[in-house]
Scaffold this motif. Sequence first.
Motif, mmCIF file in Angstrom:
data_model
loop_
_atom_site.group_PDB
_atom_site.id
_atom_site.type_symbol
_atom_site.label_atom_id
_atom_site.label_comp_id
_atom_site.label_asym_id
_atom_site.label_seq_id
_atom_site.Cartn_x
_atom_site.Cartn_y
_atom_site.Cartn_z
ATOM 1 N N GLN A 480 -14.342 -17.166 1.766
ATOM 2 C CA GLN A 480 -13.662 -16.804 3.778
ATOM 3 C C GLN A 480 -12.301 -17.166 4.114
ATOM 4 O OE1 GLN A 480 -16.283 -18.322 6.910
ATOM 5 N NE2 GLN A 480 -17.504 -16.442 6.407
ATOM 6 N N GLU A 481 -11.703 -18.029 3.594
ATOM 7 C CA GLU A 481 -10.152 -18.378 3.828
ATOM 8 C C GLU A 481 -9.609 -17.994 2.687
ATOM 9 O OE1 GLU A 481 -6.561 -19.652 4.202
ATOM 10 O OE2 GLU A 481 -8.302 -20.318 5.023
ATOM 11 N N GLN A 482 -10.067 -17.519 1.060
ATOM 12 C CA GLN A 482 -9.263 -16.591 0.363
ATOM 13 C C GLN A 482 -9.222 -15.616 0.800
ATOM 14 O OE1 GLN A 482 -7.482 -18.635 -1.965
ATOM 15 N NE2 GLN A 482 -7.004 -16.152 -2.739
ATOM 16 N N ALA A 483 -10.307 -14.816 1.483
ATOM 17 C CA ALA A 483 -10.359 -12.875 1.698
ATOM 18 C C ALA A 483 -9.031 -12.808 2.642
ATOM 19 C CB ALA A 483 -11.153 -13.204 1.796
ATOM 20 N N ARG A 484 -8.810 -14.234 3.485
ATOM 21 C CA ARG A 484 -8.137 -13.948 4.443
ATOM 22 C C ARG A 484 -6.226 -13.971 3.855
ATOM 23 N NH1 ARG A 484 -4.588 -17.505 7.803
ATOM 24 N NH2 ARG A 484 -4.560 -18.791 5.708
ATOM 25 N N ALA A 485 -6.593 -14.806 3.166
ATOM 26 C CA ALA A 485 -5.101 -15.152 2.288
ATOM 27 C C ALA A 485 -4.752 -13.540 1.771
ATOM 28 C CB ALA A 485 -4.856 -16.228 1.725
ATOM 29 N N ILE A 486 -5.693 -13.212 0.941
ATOM 30 C CA ILE A 486 -5.725 -11.753 0.275
ATOM 31 C C ILE A 486 -5.071 -10.705 1.378
ATOM 32 C CG2 ILE A 486 -6.708 -10.274 -0.548
ATOM 33 C CD1 ILE A 486 -7.754 -12.206 -2.521
ATOM 34 N N GLN A 487 -6.223 -11.019 2.889
ATOM 35 C CA GLN A 487 -5.544 -9.491 3.771
ATOM 36 C C GLN A 487 -4.432 -9.783 4.330
ATOM 37 O OE1 GLN A 487 -8.735 -8.950 6.624
ATOM 38 N NE2 GLN A 487 -7.332 -8.870 8.029
ATOM 39 N N LEU A 488 -3.174 -10.568 4.490
ATOM 40 C CA LEU A 488 -2.123 -11.546 4.798
ATOM 41 C C LEU A 488 -1.581 -10.479 4.308
ATOM 42 C CD1 LEU A 488 -3.226 -14.697 6.449
ATOM 43 C CD2 LEU A 488 -2.714 -12.341 7.932
ATOM 44 N N TYR A 489 -1.613 -11.083 2.409
ATOM 45 C CA TYR A 489 -0.899 -10.513 1.709
ATOM 46 C C TYR A 489 -0.685 -9.096 1.368
ATOM 47 C CZ TYR A 489 1.703 -10.641 -2.693
ATOM 48 O OH TYR A 489 2.268 -10.115 -4.163
ATOM 49 N N ALA A 490 -1.769 -8.385 1.347
ATOM 50 C CA ALA A 490 -2.180 -7.271 0.932
ATOM 51 C C ALA A 490 -1.127 -6.169 1.877
ATOM 52 C CB ALA A 490 -3.537 -6.983 0.269
ATOM 53 N N LEU A 491 -1.487 -6.787 2.945
ATOM 54 C CA LEU A 491 -1.005 -5.934 4.215
ATOM 55 C C LEU A 491 -0.040 -6.442 4.659
ATOM 56 C CD1 LEU A 491 -2.009 -3.639 6.275
ATOM 57 C CD2 LEU A 491 -2.765 -5.155 7.370
ATOM 58 N N GLN A 492 0.712 -7.231 5.136
ATOM 59 C CA GLN A 492 2.087 -7.693 5.416
ATOM 60 C C GLN A 492 2.956 -8.415 4.742
ATOM 61 O OE1 GLN A 492 1.278 -11.265 7.806
ATOM 62 N NE2 GLN A 492 0.540 -9.129 9.755
ATOM 63 N N GLU A 493 2.906 -8.047 3.098
ATOM 64 C CA GLU A 493 3.892 -8.257 2.492
ATOM 65 C C GLU A 493 4.179 -7.440 0.884
ATOM 66 O OE1 GLU A 493 4.820 -12.597 1.235
ATOM 67 O OE2 GLU A 493 3.045 -13.210 2.171
ATOM 68 N N LEU A 494 3.048 -7.342 0.068
ATOM 69 C CA LEU A 494 2.262 -6.007 -0.750
ATOM 70 C C LEU A 494 2.701 -4.756 -0.274
ATOM 71 C CD1 LEU A 494 2.976 -5.905 -3.660
ATOM 72 C CD2 LEU A 494 0.782 -6.576 -3.812
ATOM 73 N N GLY A 495 1.641 -4.527 1.203
ATOM 74 C CA GLY A 495 1.404 -2.916 0.828
ATOM 75 C C GLY A 495 0.452 -2.289 0.120
ATOM 76 N N THR A 496 -0.668 -2.864 0.206
ATOM 77 C CA THR A 496 -1.165 -1.441 -0.809
ATOM 78 C C THR A 496 -1.502 -0.583 -0.160
ATOM 79 O OG1 THR A 496 -2.951 -2.959 -0.676
ATOM 80 C CG2 THR A 496 -1.788 -3.660 -2.700
ATOM 81 N N HIS A 497 -2.518 -0.616 0.776
ATOM 82 C CA HIS A 497 -2.910 0.263 1.651
ATOM 83 C C HIS A 497 -2.692 -0.207 3.455
ATOM 84 C CE1 HIS A 497 -5.983 -2.588 0.965
ATOM 85 N NE2 HIS A 497 -6.567 -1.471 1.692
ATOM 86 N N ALA A 498 -2.886 0.797 3.797
ATOM 87 C CA ALA A 498 -3.406 0.660 5.138
ATOM 88 C C ALA A 498 -4.935 1.700 5.450
ATOM 89 C CB ALA A 498 -2.366 0.911 6.518
ATOM 90 N N TYR A 499 -6.068 0.390 5.807
ATOM 91 C CA TYR A 499 -7.033 0.997 6.360
ATOM 92 C C TYR A 499 -6.966 1.236 7.525
ATOM 93 C CZ TYR A 499 -6.511 -4.591 7.518
ATOM 94 O OH TYR A 499 -6.656 -5.399 8.496
ATOM 95 N N LEU A 500 -7.837 1.904 8.058
ATOM 96 C CA LEU A 500 -7.463 3.176 9.565
ATOM 97 C C LEU A 500 -8.347 3.330 9.877
ATOM 98 C CD1 LEU A 500 -5.797 5.696 7.446
ATOM 99 C CD2 LEU A 500 -4.306 3.837 8.555
ATOM 100 N N GLY A 501 -9.992 2.214 10.038
ATOM 101 C CA GLY A 501 -11.021 1.935 11.164
ATOM 102 C C GLY A 501 -12.262 2.931 10.489
ATOM 103 N N GLN A 502 -12.864 2.618 11.104
ATOM 104 C CA GLN A 502 -14.905 2.880 10.316
ATOM 105 C C GLN A 502 -15.702 4.196 11.134
ATOM 106 O OE1 GLN A 502 -14.898 -2.300 9.971
ATOM 107 N NE2 GLN A 502 -16.643 -0.862 10.841
ATOM 108 N N TYR A 503 -16.329 5.064 10.340
ATOM 109 C CA TYR A 503 -16.937 5.559 11.276
ATOM 110 C C TYR A 503 -18.468 5.817 10.135
ATOM 111 C CZ TYR A 503 -16.309 8.961 7.020
ATOM 112 O OH TYR A 503 -15.749 9.719 6.005
ATOM 113 N N LYS A 504 -19.205 6.259 11.170
ATOM 114 C CA LYS A 504 -20.680 6.543 10.728
ATOM 115 C C LYS A 504 -21.098 7.940 10.868
ATOM 116 C CE LYS A 504 -22.458 1.468 10.800
ATOM 117 N NZ LYS A 504 -24.014 0.691 11.473
ATOM 118 N N LEU A 505 -21.339 8.457 9.929
ATOM 119 C CA LEU A 505 -21.916 9.971 10.673
ATOM 120 C C LEU A 505 -23.230 10.369 10.064
ATOM 121 C CD1 LEU A 505 -19.325 12.230 9.924
ATOM 122 C CD2 LEU A 505 -19.480 11.361 12.444
#
Length: 531
Positions: A480-505
Amino acid sequence: MISRRLALQATGASLLGGALFGFRPAQARKRKVLRAAMLNELRSLDPVQSGSYATRNHAYMIYDTLFAMDADGHIQPQMVERYEVSEDGLVYRFTLREGLLFHDDRPVTAADAVASIRRWAARDTLGQMLLRAVRRMTVLDSVSFEIVLERRFGLVLHALGGPSTRVLFIMPERLAETPPDQAVAEQVGSGPFTFDAARWKPGTIAVYDRFAGYSPRPEAPSWEAGGKVVHLDRVECVFAADPQSAVNALLAGELDMIEQPPIDQLDVLKDDAETVLLEQNALGNQLFLRFNPLWPPFADPRLRQAAIACLNQEDFLKSAIGDPLYYESCPAMFVCDTPLATPEGGVSLLKSDFERCKRLLREVGYAGAPIVLLHPLDQPVLSQLAPVARQLLERGGFKVQMVPLGWQAYLDRRHSKAAPTAGGWSIFLGTANSVDALDPISTATLNATGETGYDGWFDDPRLEEMKRRFVEAPDLAAEQEQARAIQLYALQELGTHAYLGQYKLPMAIHQRLSGVLPGTAPHFWNIDKVA
């Protein structure tokens, strides 16, 4: 879980099924034939060469897997009868079940399994990481093989049996020796159905027949795990360019299933007495926006951050899905309400910050270089996303060129590394099965291995090292700690992608079907049909 179904007389249904879907109803009553309208066209048959969901769904029909994930998220043996792990966690020995046959009536062997692992691992993110940890893979006898590791790798079983866009499917050694960037020449598996290559019309229809030689496991089915008992004689998967025609055919009794009905027709289907809406994919899907860092303007990570600042999930979800009953905003990269979910950093995706975007553009000196934004026209969800992205990005100060494309042209172009103005792209929007975004390894948009990686081809050793530490984490808290660090780095520094919500059809089926299973993909084993 089956959603509510209300009875109402269906009127005005168009009897177009025979002409549209290429069958004669009189013949169908002789055998149990299920006809399903699928969401995505099947154009590529090789599950290693292609990472499309249509190809993966096709592969589940004709191939089998060494292990598989059940509904509780546990990896269970599938083709494997038993396995042993050494005390130091470095040696894995596997023995296949007896009676496994390929469709050409040849027995499945350990050599087939090892060759399939090697070919798959060359293209799959987790497979690549596994291979880097492997000292050797050895065939011990006709049904046993061994994997010896250089270092502990906690996701061995997940790699061999977890869900993915590129699942490890077992094929004959002679086919598995095909280079991974070339398509296999035949469709020979050991799965519950055979593929009728003569009747395949790419983008139109794919036909599967029950394989009499398939030996299911004795356990009850659970997602992709357990016994795959086939009650149907044939499955015909059709790919309808006009979703309304598919709805009309289902209401007229000429179709048995629609994988994902049009959102604006869900109320009509709810009110039909012979139609059932069910939640087949319990985890749903995640929308995302992907950047191309190979070319300006998004070669500069500051401009990727500027673009992310323009976005907000609600606008995309409202446009693409519409009814809040079927969607939710989610600040977690690794899917809300799951073990690795955290809102840290992701809260910024819930509200646009146009002032931050404009400030970053001024700081970088953005001079109006156009963003080439791919816009697939014939996908009911994806077709709604690009116009929203264009509006938000232009409001933030970007210049956007939106390129309308058919589905196959969209896929071809997003695979291109050419400059955006020469047939490439700057941004595309996509949707991923949420099960493929549950952790940093499964999430394709976090592949940072360069040219061998996911479309976008990020090359970032720091991210790959963070992912390695995640794999080697000793417990859930460390993961969990490593996943948190990856989320922060990928979103706020590297900018790999933006995730835009979830849906179920929901999936729509005719009431004459029973035994439709939940899972990470639509499956046709366990289903029965009343004539």
